[in-house]
Design a protein around this motif. Structure first.
Motif, PDB file in Angstrom:
ATOM      1  N   ALA A 165      -8.060 -71.791   9.454  1.00 35.29           N
ATOM      2  CA  ALA A 165      -7.964 -72.877  10.438  1.00 35.29           C
ATOM      3  C   ALA A 165      -7.613 -72.346  11.824  1.00 35.29           C
ATOM      4  O   ALA A 165      -6.912 -71.361  11.971  1.00 35.29           O
ATOM      5  N   LEU A 174      -5.291 -62.896  25.883  1.00 34.68           N
ATOM      6  CA  LEU A 174      -6.638 -62.320  25.968  1.00 34.68           C
ATOM      7  C   LEU A 174      -7.118 -61.626  24.697  1.00 34.68           C
ATOM      8  O   LEU A 174      -8.252 -61.845  24.270  1.00 34.68           O
ATOM      9  N   PRO A 175      -6.298 -60.772  24.056  1.00 35.38           N
ATOM     10  CA  PRO A 175      -6.840 -60.064  22.890  1.00 35.38           C
ATOM     11  C   PRO A 175      -7.260 -61.022  21.784  1.00 35.38           C
ATOM     12  O   PRO A 175      -8.031 -60.660  20.902  1.00 35.38           O
ATOM     13  N   LEU A 182      -8.690 -64.023  22.357  1.00 35.88           N
ATOM     14  CA  LEU A 182      -9.773 -64.906  22.804  1.00 35.88           C
ATOM     15  C   LEU A 182     -11.099 -64.215  22.566  1.00 35.88           C
ATOM     16  O   LEU A 182     -11.285 -63.069  22.975  1.00 35.88           O
ATOM     17  N   ASN A 183     -12.020 -64.891  21.938  1.00 36.19           N
ATOM     18  CA  ASN A 183     -13.325 -64.260  21.861  1.00 36.19           C
ATOM     19  C   ASN A 183     -14.066 -64.530  23.170  1.00 36.19           C
ATOM     20  O   ASN A 183     -13.671 -65.362  23.986  1.00 36.19           O
ATOM     21  N   TYR A 184     -15.120 -63.762  23.339  1.00 32.44           N
ATOM     22  CA  TYR A 184     -15.833 -63.821  24.607  1.00 32.44           C
ATOM     23  C   TYR A 184     -16.280 -65.242  24.930  1.00 32.44           C
ATOM     24  O   TYR A 184     -16.154 -65.706  26.059  1.00 32.44           O
ATOM     25  N   GLU A 185     -16.784 -65.937  23.912  1.00 32.64           N
ATOM     26  CA  GLU A 185     -17.335 -67.271  24.186  1.00 32.64           C
ATOM     27  C   GLU A 185     -16.275 -68.258  24.670  1.00 32.64           C
ATOM     28  O   GLU A 185     -16.520 -69.048  25.574  1.00 32.64           O
ATOM     29  N   TYR A 187     -13.442 -67.481  26.178  1.00 37.71           N
ATOM     30  CA  TYR A 187     -13.030 -67.078  27.511  1.00 37.71           C
ATOM     31  C   TYR A 187     -14.046 -67.544  28.552  1.00 37.71           C
ATOM     32  O   TYR A 187     -13.700 -68.087  29.593  1.00 37.71           O
ATOM     33  N   ASN A 195      -3.222 -62.617  31.545  1.00 34.34           N
ATOM     34  CA  ASN A 195      -3.001 -62.282  30.137  1.00 34.34           C
ATOM     35  C   ASN A 195      -1.504 -62.244  29.849  1.00 34.34           C
ATOM     36  O   ASN A 195      -0.772 -61.462  30.436  1.00 34.34           O
TER      37      ASN A 195
END
Lengths: 365, 365
Positions: free
Chosen positions: A45, A107-108, A110-113, A115, A129
């Protein structure tokens, strides 16, 4: 835990926000979410916590909404539809108010999408960050947390002891590991704290970091690394053992590594740096002639995450403090002989340390 | 599996690269890595696969290097130091040659920092997201894969049956789940395929997607969802049951949902779209008056990932084809009554379907 506990934690976030001049934080790291919401989530989840100086908003999947409303101390909870790629659209109302503000993100995690989506929606916002700051809030454990960690450690100890007792020549690596995993779950562990494994013989020094169908036999070293999660908090223990006779070389390696580990633990106290502790282990292993066979860190903090601050590795400047919980786990992997790693959990106390893990460090199981 | 099997899979990637005009792919998705390398990794380990029309390069953590060299069909393997944030620097040699080229990446699997690093290192490169194409390569299963999936399904069935047999009034949700998890591990499952859970009574309709210390009792419905990973391939099964008497409402709900699930399964055949299958389940539930209590998808493909194509949900246009493996799992969550979800794994055959999961669908365990 009481809502007051969580409000104090949120105060910690708000101090970071002040220091870093942030208007709002968008937290997505699972460990942060557990720490600030107190809510256990299925490992699959996803949820999001928004914190400003005035407000706290928790965003969960629709499937988790009713439970969050029942169990969570946070009262402002909204949901996003499951399986909608654009799940962040539920945040649009916030985003409209939030343009030109300063946003803290992890930041670490968060996936690129995600972000990219945030950047598009908040075109004039400035992102900072704050992953490290959020992690640091968790390094010093409270009395309540230490009590939970003791139970988590007890569960790992008990499971390790059941596995050591069961391990016999002819048993497969995964069969022994299954016993340890079951023992933890029966005792109320939510999940293992990482993928537990037993690596025997050649698998130990390669190393192979999962349990295969290789059978245990005498004249081989078996390295077993495992731990559980109890009420959100991780435990972690490694023992190396044989199910029968050992060679003189294997014996020497075992007692050498054990001596290094114990010497390293004795150095622990408030005020010493993580790098100094690492140096003690690394230097001792070097002097024994095993320098090139110690390919990993000496230890790591743990709590809601299995690896969190302080990381005990070369050159790390973090200073150990009272009520940090960490592992000490030097290891030597000698091709053709075997691997020995012995890992204990340690609590930093007022004037030294307390070893939390109780399982005996015996060469023969 | 034979190296030829993997080379054929790599051919699939190279066809995608041709179609999308890519010079190189950087694969980071764990499922892709298992599919193309065949190498099992501890769930905490990270690795990268580089594929061009001429070369294949596998990048693993230093701790995994020797084992990868022993076990992997790929011969060009390099390693990055563990615990170095800048682990991608080992790719610098490639990046020097690669400027101004077209790079395929799996965007949803890239965290922001990695993507940012790649963009910086390859300032003149053009990035294309190929996550969906990589996933599509895995939707039609080969005979070898189907054989492994049958064993994975057998393990889940056997574990579900052990748990159903053990479940008694007074037992806690997590105790029953622990039995199922142990049964899978004993039989050689690498790990559960997701966090298995049993949700009883109120927890079933909330729903609570993990096992708590709530005790089972009569006049409550228990929903248990679980599965394992065998040789890399996932299984997934849900049963709903009671440990004693049930109310007439609970009985009716159970048999209603079972009928919908069986009707939906009977619709499966090559040529039907995922959306049409979903419509059959959703419409049937709607006609029974439960429309607003079915908050999730009707089913999903599975293989190396627990959720992969085809996703059986509203409006999905994917066409079912022979040798796809998927779940059918409609569910109704009625506050105050209970939740019923029944989930089976199904193989699409030449002219219809074969139900893989064998555990009986009984209301009383």
């Amino acid at each position: 835990m009481d809502a007051m506990v969580f409000l104090e934690r949120i105060e910690g976030v708000r101090k970071v926000m002040e220091a870093k001049e942030l208007d709002v934080c968008i937290l997505t790291n699972r460990a942060s979410l557990r720490y600030f919401t107190g809510l256990r989530m299925n490992t699959a989840a996803f949820s999001i916590l928004l914190i400003s100086q005035e407000e706290i908003e928790y965003v969960v999947a629709r499937l988790d909404l009713k439970r969050a409303e029942r169990d969570c101390w946070i009262k402002d909870i909204i949901s996003f539809p499951e399986d909608t790629p654009d799940y962040l659209h539920v945040l649009n109302d916030f985003f409209t108010q939030w343009n030109q503000i300063r946003v803290g993100v992890e930041l670490p995690e968060l996936n690129y999408e995600t972000y990219h989506y945030l950047q598009e929606k908040l075109a004039n916002a400035r992102f900072t960050n704050i992953a490290e700051e959020m992690g640091q809030l968790r390094t010093i454990k409270s009395d309540v947390e230490i009590k939970i960690i003791r139970k988590s450690t007890y569960i790992a100890d008990m499971a390790m002891q059941e596995a050591l007792k069961a391990a016999k020549p002819g048993m497969k690596e995964y069969e022994v590991t299954a016993i340890a995993r079951y023992a933890m779950l029966k005792e109320g562990a939510e999940n293992p704290s990482f993928e537990p494994f037993l690596a025997s013989g050649e698998n130990s020094w390669l190393p192979q970091r999962y349990s295969s169908d290789k059978a245990l036999k005498p004249y081989e070293l078996n390295l077993m690394d495992m731990g559980g999660i109890y009420q959100g908090y991780c435990s972690d223990i490694t023992r190396t053992f044989s199910v029968g006779e050992t060679t003189p070389e294997q014996k020497r390696l075992f007692y050498d590594v054990l001596a290094v580990q114990q010497e390293t633990i004795r150095s622990l106290r408030p005020g010493i740096s993580a790098g100094e502790v690492d140096y003690i282990a690394r230097q001792a292993i070097h002097e024994l002639g095993y320098g090139e066979y110690f390919p990993h860190l000496t230890g790591h903090g743990l709590g809601i995450d299995i690896h969190e601050g302080p990381i005990i590795d070369k050159g790390r400047t973090d200073i150990l403090q009272k009520n940090m919980v960490l592992t000490i786990e030097p290891g030597v992997y000698l091709p053709g002989v075997g691997a020995v790693r012995i890992e204990d959990m340690v609590l930093i106390t007022e004037d030294g340390y307390e070893i939390l893990t109780q399982t005996k460090r015996n060469l023969i199981s």
